[in-house]
Design a protein around this motif. Structure first.
Motif, mmCIF file in Angstrom:
data_model
loop_
_atom_site.group_PDB
_atom_site.id
_atom_site.type_symbol
_atom_site.label_atom_id
_atom_site.label_comp_id
_atom_site.label_asym_id
_atom_site.label_seq_id
_atom_site.Cartn_x
_atom_site.Cartn_y
_atom_site.Cartn_z
ATOM 1 N N ILE A 81 0.934 -1.070 -0.070
ATOM 2 C CA ILE A 81 -0.068 -0.147 0.035
ATOM 3 C C ILE A 81 1.022 1.319 0.005
ATOM 4 C CG2 ILE A 81 -1.695 1.364 1.325
ATOM 5 C CD1 ILE A 81 -2.676 -1.271 2.490
ATOM 6 N N GLY A 82 1.991 1.207 0.723
ATOM 7 C CA GLY A 82 2.838 2.349 0.944
ATOM 8 C C GLY A 82 3.602 2.509 -0.401
ATOM 9 N N ALA A 83 3.912 1.301 -1.199
ATOM 10 C CA ALA A 83 4.578 1.468 -2.331
ATOM 11 C C ALA A 83 3.761 2.109 -3.273
ATOM 12 C CB ALA A 83 5.239 0.020 -2.791
ATOM 13 N N ILE A 84 2.370 1.533 -3.576
ATOM 14 C CA ILE A 84 1.576 1.970 -4.458
ATOM 15 C C ILE A 84 1.272 3.528 -4.269
ATOM 16 C CG2 ILE A 84 -0.871 1.739 -5.143
ATOM 17 C CD1 ILE A 84 -0.705 -1.232 -4.569
ATOM 18 N N HIS A 85 1.133 4.023 -2.887
ATOM 19 C CA HIS A 85 0.994 5.583 -2.610
ATOM 20 C C HIS A 85 2.200 6.234 -3.164
ATOM 21 C CE1 HIS A 85 0.890 8.967 -0.286
ATOM 22 N NE2 HIS A 85 -0.638 8.822 -0.547
ATOM 23 N N ILE A 86 3.268 6.050 -3.175
ATOM 24 C CA ILE A 86 4.081 6.726 -3.560
ATOM 25 C C ILE A 86 4.433 6.694 -4.996
ATOM 26 C CG2 ILE A 86 6.845 6.624 -3.861
ATOM 27 C CD1 ILE A 86 6.850 5.430 -0.817
ATOM 28 N N LEU A 87 4.222 5.366 -5.741
ATOM 29 C CA LEU A 87 4.055 5.288 -7.188
ATOM 30 C C LEU A 87 3.094 6.222 -7.599
ATOM 31 C CD1 LEU A 87 5.075 4.322 -9.816
ATOM 32 C CD2 LEU A 87 3.516 2.278 -9.421
ATOM 33 N N PHE A 88 1.871 6.204 -7.263
ATOM 34 C CA PHE A 88 0.710 6.891 -7.429
ATOM 35 C C PHE A 88 0.868 8.736 -7.350
ATOM 36 C CE2 PHE A 88 -3.835 8.446 -7.588
ATOM 37 C CZ PHE A 88 -4.237 7.744 -8.651
ATOM 38 N N THR A 89 1.773 8.821 -6.162
ATOM 39 C CA THR A 89 1.870 10.187 -6.071
ATOM 40 C C THR A 89 2.635 10.872 -6.988
ATOM 41 O OG1 THR A 89 1.768 10.031 -3.638
ATOM 42 C CG2 THR A 89 2.619 12.183 -4.217
ATOM 43 N N LYS A 90 3.646 9.979 -7.293
ATOM 44 C CA LYS A 90 4.555 10.477 -8.431
ATOM 45 C C LYS A 90 3.922 10.573 -9.955
ATOM 46 C CE LYS A 90 8.971 8.712 -6.463
ATOM 47 N NZ LYS A 90 10.214 7.686 -6.846
ATOM 48 N N MET A 91 2.987 9.955 -9.993
ATOM 49 C CA MET A 91 2.138 10.047 -11.211
ATOM 50 C C MET A 91 1.369 11.179 -11.167
ATOM 51 S SD MET A 91 0.749 6.094 -11.644
ATOM 52 C CE MET A 91 -0.526 6.707 -13.056
ATOM 53 N N LEU A 92 0.750 11.696 -10.054
ATOM 54 C CA LEU A 92 0.351 13.069 -9.966
ATOM 55 C C LEU A 92 0.948 14.173 -10.358
ATOM 56 C CD1 LEU A 92 -2.221 12.180 -6.770
ATOM 57 C CD2 LEU A 92 -2.615 11.988 -9.089
ATOM 58 N N LEU A 93 2.340 13.967 -9.856
ATOM 59 C CA LEU A 93 3.138 15.294 -9.901
ATOM 60 C C LEU A 93 3.580 15.502 -11.514
ATOM 61 C CD1 LEU A 93 5.525 14.549 -6.867
ATOM 62 C CD2 LEU A 93 3.983 16.255 -6.957
ATOM 63 N N LYS A 94 3.696 14.060 -12.085
ATOM 64 C CA LYS A 94 3.939 14.327 -13.374
ATOM 65 C C LYS A 94 2.715 14.539 -14.369
ATOM 66 C CE LYS A 94 8.128 11.289 -13.206
ATOM 67 N NZ LYS A 94 8.493 10.197 -13.579
ATOM 68 N N ASN A 95 1.573 14.097 -13.778
ATOM 69 C CA ASN A 95 0.346 14.441 -14.743
ATOM 70 C C ASN A 95 -0.665 15.304 -14.043
ATOM 71 O OD1 ASN A 95 -2.230 14.369 -16.164
ATOM 72 N ND2 ASN A 95 -1.564 12.194 -16.762
ATOM 73 N N ARG A 96 -0.632 16.717 -14.276
ATOM 74 C CA ARG A 96 -1.491 17.721 -13.880
ATOM 75 C C ARG A 96 -2.996 17.527 -13.705
ATOM 76 N NH1 ARG A 96 -1.303 22.217 -10.848
ATOM 77 N NH2 ARG A 96 -2.806 23.897 -11.578
ATOM 78 N N LYS A 97 -3.258 16.752 -14.836
ATOM 79 C CA LYS A 97 -4.695 16.684 -15.300
ATOM 80 C C LYS A 97 -5.252 15.527 -14.315
ATOM 81 C CE LYS A 97 -4.741 18.248 -20.104
ATOM 82 N NZ LYS A 97 -5.172 17.841 -21.438
ATOM 83 N N LEU A 98 -4.395 14.615 -14.213
ATOM 84 C CA LEU A 98 -4.748 13.527 -13.507
ATOM 85 C C LEU A 98 -4.956 13.776 -12.089
ATOM 86 C CD1 LEU A 98 -5.240 10.419 -13.025
ATOM 87 C CD2 LEU A 98 -3.058 9.939 -12.939
ATOM 88 N N GLY A 99 -3.951 14.698 -11.539
ATOM 89 C CA GLY A 99 -3.848 15.311 -10.269
ATOM 90 C C GLY A 99 -5.206 16.126 -10.054
ATOM 91 N N LYS A 100 -5.701 17.083 -10.912
ATOM 92 C CA LYS A 100 -6.974 17.774 -10.565
ATOM 93 C C LYS A 100 -8.361 16.746 -10.639
ATOM 94 C CE LYS A 100 -7.560 21.614 -12.837
ATOM 95 N NZ LYS A 100 -7.609 22.570 -11.782
ATOM 96 N N LEU A 101 -8.295 15.734 -11.317
ATOM 97 C CA LEU A 101 -9.396 14.775 -11.310
ATOM 98 C C LEU A 101 -9.434 14.013 -9.796
ATOM 99 C CD1 LEU A 101 -9.323 12.797 -14.643
ATOM 100 C CD2 LEU A 101 -10.982 14.614 -13.862
ATOM 101 N N LEU A 102 -8.472 14.007 -9.199
ATOM 102 C CA LEU A 102 -8.303 13.095 -7.798
ATOM 103 C C LEU A 102 -8.216 14.202 -6.819
ATOM 104 C CD1 LEU A 102 -6.280 10.231 -9.150
ATOM 105 C CD2 LEU A 102 -8.911 10.283 -8.919
ATOM 106 N N THR A 103 -8.139 15.405 -6.965
ATOM 107 C CA THR A 103 -8.246 16.176 -5.771
ATOM 108 C C THR A 103 -9.245 17.143 -5.816
ATOM 109 O OG1 THR A 103 -6.455 17.692 -6.877
ATOM 110 C CG2 THR A 103 -5.678 16.023 -5.533
ATOM 111 N N PHE A 104 -9.286 17.785 -4.656
ATOM 112 C CA PHE A 104 -10.567 18.984 -4.755
ATOM 113 C C PHE A 104 -9.689 20.239 -5.204
ATOM 114 C CE2 PHE A 104 -11.723 16.278 -0.988
ATOM 115 C CZ PHE A 104 -13.112 15.999 -1.523
ATOM 116 N N ASP A 105 -10.677 20.995 -5.835
ATOM 117 C CA ASP A 105 -10.431 22.343 -6.303
ATOM 118 C C ASP A 105 -10.226 23.553 -5.176
ATOM 119 O OD1 ASP A 105 -9.763 21.670 -8.937
ATOM 120 O OD2 ASP A 105 -11.922 21.893 -9.551
ATOM 121 N N PRO A 106 -9.468 24.463 -5.122
ATOM 122 C CA PRO A 106 -9.888 25.339 -4.284
ATOM 123 C C PRO A 106 -11.295 25.917 -4.454
ATOM 124 C CG PRO A 106 -7.680 25.692 -5.338
ATOM 125 C CD PRO A 106 -8.316 24.615 -6.120
ATOM 126 N N THR A 107 -11.893 26.412 -3.381
ATOM 127 C CA THR A 107 -13.127 27.112 -3.368
ATOM 128 C C THR A 107 -12.986 28.287 -2.772
ATOM 129 O OG1 THR A 107 -14.143 24.826 -2.833
ATOM 130 C CG2 THR A 107 -15.726 26.842 -2.753
#
Length: 235
Positions: free
Chosen positions: A68-94
């Motif tokens: 779980i920890g390894a997948i979390h780290i890998l997924f976080t790196k993907m979010l850092l490289k793909n801004r569109k994916l990051g926006k889909l999986l995080t809340f927008d500022p309100t």
């Protein structure tokens, strides 16, 4: 024997959790995204099941925690490289307050109550809501506040007052022990430190809890206090 087994599992799980926490960056410890929250809940569920059910093998669940920890780290790196994916999986500022006016529609949309708003404003030092120009609810749940210009504190730059450079203070004594690396970094000796402490009434370095030297050459000294001299606070 069962109690020893439970204790063994608790210790090993804590060690695994510590390793995962050390691998994760400070960002994850201070700011929880949706995926961070899901990973934390999953880790807790696996750990709880492992401790409570000692009849099941310990190894596969330890592997699950590491996975779980390894997948979390890998997924976080993907979010850092793909801004569109990051926006889909995080809340927008309100936007909660815009140009000094509360945006009620946005508050209702994110189920952000008036009590939440007033409490978070106080945490940001805004006790008078009329002083606030903008307030933005960040993805991590914190409220960023910008006060109106007439309520912002004046800075030396605003007043055109020249200032001296101010950098980081260097610790020279920590918990009764002289920090020789700090002294060497600024080309000072322990003899110099002893003389400076003597000038402030300190006869032994062990009497000092903390000593810091700032960039203006001023030495701040905090001694260990006598508990009998500490002021008690009433409720």
């Amino acid at each position: 024997m069962t109690y020893l087994l439970v204790l063994y599992r608790v210790v090993t799980i804590l060690v695994v959790f510590l390793l995962v926490a050390l691998v994760l960056s400070k960002r994850h410890l201070g700011r929880f995204t949706i995926f961070d929250f899901i990973a934390a809940v999953t880790l807790g569920a696996v750990a709880g099941a492992d401790i409570s059910d000692v009849d099941k093998p310990h190894g596969p669940r330890i592997f699950a925690l590491i996975a779980i920890g390894a997948i979390h780290i890998l997924f976080t790196k993907m979010l850092l490289k793909n801004r569109k994916l990051g926006k889909l999986l995080t809340f927008d500022p309100t936007m909660i307050i815009q140009n000094g006016k509360i945006v009620v529609k946005n508050m209702e949309k994110v189920r952000y109550t008036l009590d939440d708003l007033l409490s978070h404003l106080r945490e940001q030092g805004a006790f008078d809501i009329s002083e606030v120009e903008f307030a933005i609810l960040e993805p991590n749940g914190q409220l960023s506040v910008l006060k109106k210009s007439q309520h912002l504190p004046a800075t030396p730059g605003d007043l055109k007052i020249p200032t001296q450079y101010k950098g980081l203070s260097i610790p020279l004594v920590l918990e009764g022990k002289a920090k020789h690396e700090g002294l060497r970094a600024i080309n000072l000796t322990e003899e110099w430190l002893v003389n400076q402490l003597a000038g402030q009434g300190v006869t032994d370095v062990q009497e000092v809890f903390l000593a810091l030297l700032n960039t203006q050459g001023q030495l701040y000294v905090a001694k260990y206090q006598d508990p009998s001299n500490i002021q008690k606070l009433d409720h």
